[in-house]
Design a protein around this motif. Sequence first.
Motif, PDB file in Angstrom:
ATOM      1  N   ALA A   1       0.781  -1.346   0.064  1.00  0.00           N
ATOM      2  CA  ALA A   1       0.127  -0.045   0.066  1.00  0.00           C
ATOM      3  C   ALA A   1       0.961   1.348  -0.073  1.00  0.00           C
ATOM      4  N   THR A   2       1.489   1.525  -1.084  1.00  0.00           N
ATOM      5  CA  THR A   2       2.413   2.665  -1.297  1.00  0.00           C
ATOM      6  C   THR A   2       1.612   4.031  -1.310  1.00  0.00           C
ATOM      7  N   ASN A   3       2.311   5.033  -1.062  1.00  0.00           N
ATOM      8  CA  ASN A   3       1.604   6.406  -1.205  1.00  0.00           C
ATOM      9  C   ASN A   3       1.143   6.790  -2.590  1.00  0.00           C
ATOM     10  N   ARG A   4       1.776   6.317  -3.440  1.00  0.00           N
ATOM     11  CA  ARG A   4       1.643   6.400  -4.959  1.00  0.00           C
ATOM     12  C   ARG A   4       0.152   5.723  -5.299  1.00  0.00           C
ATOM     13  N   ARG A   5       0.019   4.556  -4.883  1.00  0.00           N
ATOM     14  CA  ARG A   5      -1.313   3.663  -5.076  1.00  0.00           C
ATOM     15  C   ARG A   5      -2.327   4.199  -4.155  1.00  0.00           C
ATOM     16  N   ILE A   6      -2.170   4.833  -3.087  1.00  0.00           N
ATOM     17  CA  ILE A   6      -3.263   5.451  -2.252  1.00  0.00           C
ATOM     18  C   ILE A   6      -3.761   6.714  -2.904  1.00  0.00           C
ATOM     19  N   ALA A   7      -2.613   7.401  -3.300  1.00  0.00           N
ATOM     20  CA  ALA A   7      -3.104   8.771  -3.928  1.00  0.00           C
ATOM     21  C   ALA A   7      -3.924   8.533  -5.282  1.00  0.00           C
ATOM     22  N   GLU A   8      -3.382   7.699  -6.021  1.00  0.00           N
ATOM     23  CA  GLU A   8      -3.943   7.246  -7.294  1.00  0.00           C
ATOM     24  C   GLU A   8      -5.444   6.865  -7.110  1.00  0.00           C
ATOM     25  N   ARG A   9      -5.439   6.115  -6.003  1.00  0.00           N
ATOM     26  CA  ARG A   9      -6.881   5.274  -5.898  1.00  0.00           C
ATOM     27  C   ARG A   9      -7.884   6.413  -5.263  1.00  0.00           C
ATOM     28  N   ALA A  10      -7.398   7.351  -4.231  1.00  0.00           N
ATOM     29  CA  ALA A  10      -8.159   8.463  -3.726  1.00  0.00           C
ATOM     30  C   ALA A  10      -8.351   9.375  -4.811  1.00  0.00           C
ATOM     31  N   GLY A  11      -7.685   9.602  -5.781  1.00  0.00           N
ATOM     32  CA  GLY A  11      -7.893  10.596  -6.829  1.00  0.00           C
ATOM     33  C   GLY A  11      -7.120  11.983  -6.502  1.00  0.00           C
ATOM     34  N   VAL A  12      -6.262  11.965  -5.571  1.00  0.00           N
ATOM     35  CA  VAL A  12      -5.401  12.977  -5.080  1.00  0.00           C
ATOM     36  C   VAL A  12      -3.879  13.164  -5.339  1.00  0.00           C
ATOM     37  N   ASN A  13      -3.726  14.255  -5.490  1.00  0.00           N
ATOM     38  CA  ASN A  13      -2.030  14.424  -5.791  1.00  0.00           C
ATOM     39  C   ASN A  13      -1.303  13.801  -4.588  1.00  0.00           C
ATOM     40  N   LEU A  14      -0.190  13.143  -4.907  1.00  0.00           N
ATOM     41  CA  LEU A  14       0.710  12.557  -3.912  1.00  0.00           C
ATOM     42  C   LEU A  14       1.055  13.428  -2.641  1.00  0.00           C
ATOM     43  N   ALA A  15       1.164  14.825  -2.839  1.00  0.00           N
ATOM     44  CA  ALA A  15       1.549  15.570  -1.625  1.00  0.00           C
ATOM     45  C   ALA A  15       0.360  15.742  -0.940  1.00  0.00           C
ATOM     46  N   ALA A  16      -0.853  15.175  -1.028  1.00  0.00           N
ATOM     47  CA  ALA A  16      -2.089  15.374  -0.118  1.00  0.00           C
ATOM     48  C   ALA A  16      -1.698  14.499   0.933  1.00  0.00           C
ATOM     49  N   ILE A  17      -1.234  13.421   0.658  1.00  0.00           N
ATOM     50  CA  ILE A  17      -1.047  12.355   1.681  1.00  0.00           C
ATOM     51  C   ILE A  17      -0.017  12.998   2.933  1.00  0.00           C
ATOM     52  N   ASN A  18       1.030  13.663   2.550  1.00  0.00           N
ATOM     53  CA  ASN A  18       1.721  14.401   3.277  1.00  0.00           C
ATOM     54  C   ASN A  18       1.036  15.620   4.233  1.00  0.00           C
ATOM     55  N   TYR A  19       0.150  16.327   3.400  1.00  0.00           N
ATOM     56  CA  TYR A  19      -0.477  17.285   3.864  1.00  0.00           C
ATOM     57  C   TYR A  19      -1.411  16.838   4.978  1.00  0.00           C
ATOM     58  N   TYR A  20      -2.068  16.027   4.752  1.00  0.00           N
ATOM     59  CA  TYR A  20      -3.245  15.457   5.595  1.00  0.00           C
ATOM     60  C   TYR A  20      -2.671  14.535   6.896  1.00  0.00           C
ATOM     61  N   PHE A  21      -1.628  13.595   6.428  1.00  0.00           N
ATOM     62  CA  PHE A  21      -1.163  13.040   7.597  1.00  0.00           C
ATOM     63  C   PHE A  21       0.270  12.945   7.635  1.00  0.00           C
ATOM     64  N   ARG A  22       1.092  13.801   7.015  1.00  0.00           N
ATOM     65  CA  ARG A  22       2.769  13.877   7.262  1.00  0.00           C
ATOM     66  C   ARG A  22       3.461  12.756   6.721  1.00  0.00           C
ATOM     67  N   SER A  23       2.940  11.496   6.661  1.00  0.00           N
ATOM     68  CA  SER A  23       3.668  10.494   6.391  1.00  0.00           C
ATOM     69  C   SER A  23       2.840   9.325   6.108  1.00  0.00           C
ATOM     70  N   LYS A  24       3.238   8.176   5.689  1.00  0.00           N
ATOM     71  CA  LYS A  24       2.472   7.031   5.142  1.00  0.00           C
ATOM     72  C   LYS A  24       2.334   6.211   6.500  1.00  0.00           C
ATOM     73  N   ASP A  25       3.328   6.407   7.544  1.00  0.00           N
ATOM     74  CA  ASP A  25       3.172   5.710   8.830  1.00  0.00           C
ATOM     75  C   ASP A  25       1.996   6.363   9.634  1.00  0.00           C
ATOM     76  N   ASN A  26       1.821   7.654   9.644  1.00  0.00           N
ATOM     77  CA  ASN A  26       0.938   8.383  10.285  1.00  0.00           C
ATOM     78  C   ASN A  26      -0.635   8.019   9.677  1.00  0.00           C
ATOM     79  N   LEU A  27      -0.773   7.843   8.446  1.00  0.00           N
ATOM     80  CA  LEU A  27      -1.806   7.524   7.578  1.00  0.00           C
ATOM     81  C   LEU A  27      -2.194   6.214   7.904  1.00  0.00           C
ATOM     82  N   ILE A  28      -1.383   5.267   7.925  1.00  0.00           N
ATOM     83  CA  ILE A  28      -1.557   3.807   8.187  1.00  0.00           C
ATOM     84  C   ILE A  28      -1.929   3.534   9.629  1.00  0.00           C
TER      85      ILE A  28
END
Length: 191
Positions: free
Chosen positions: A26-53
């Motif tokens: 479950a990579t950031n790229r796959r998550i962003a693509e599936r969510a239909g958002v820019n890859l930077a949105a994950i860092n904006y909302y969660f700061r890291s993949k670990d925080n998101l997970i």
Amino acid sequence: MISDSTELKIIEAAIECVEAYGLKGATNRRIAERAGVNLAAINYYFRSKDNLIDKVMQTTLHNAFDWEDFNKLPGDSAKELCINIFLDLMDGGCKYPGMTRAHFYDLLTEGNYDSLSVKKYSEFLAKLVENIHQRGTGLSKDELRLALAQIASACMLGIIAPQMHHAALGLDLLDEKHRRQFVSELVNKLL
């Protein structure tokens, strides 16, 4: 409660990716693509993949062990409610096997009993003992603890490995009818 729809889309996409690819896939790229958002949105909302997970794990564990939902299940007697609670847990585990594996990954691979999953499971069992005890079973509290531990253990193995007994016994816990029979007989024999 998650207020931002983009944040919610990212969490839902992360759950779908963990389900489809596992925790490591479950990579950031796959998550962003599936969510239909820019890859930077994950860092904006969660700061890291670990925080998101971590947020995904908290959210899905809350959903799995939500007492408000359990209180809405049918079942006037202790046995009926117990059957419906464990069926609900097994249904969820069978519907989301990737998330189930993710929740127990640390426990099964590293023996980590301090994980959030183990803590939530322990809290669930403690509440279940109190709830079922109040409804009355004819068992002492110690006997009830042991019976519920046995039921929970059998059901948790069924959630983690629903087809473990399929080849030898013809028992496929992915099948709803088999799950219902398994849980009903287990609860009726032990409670």
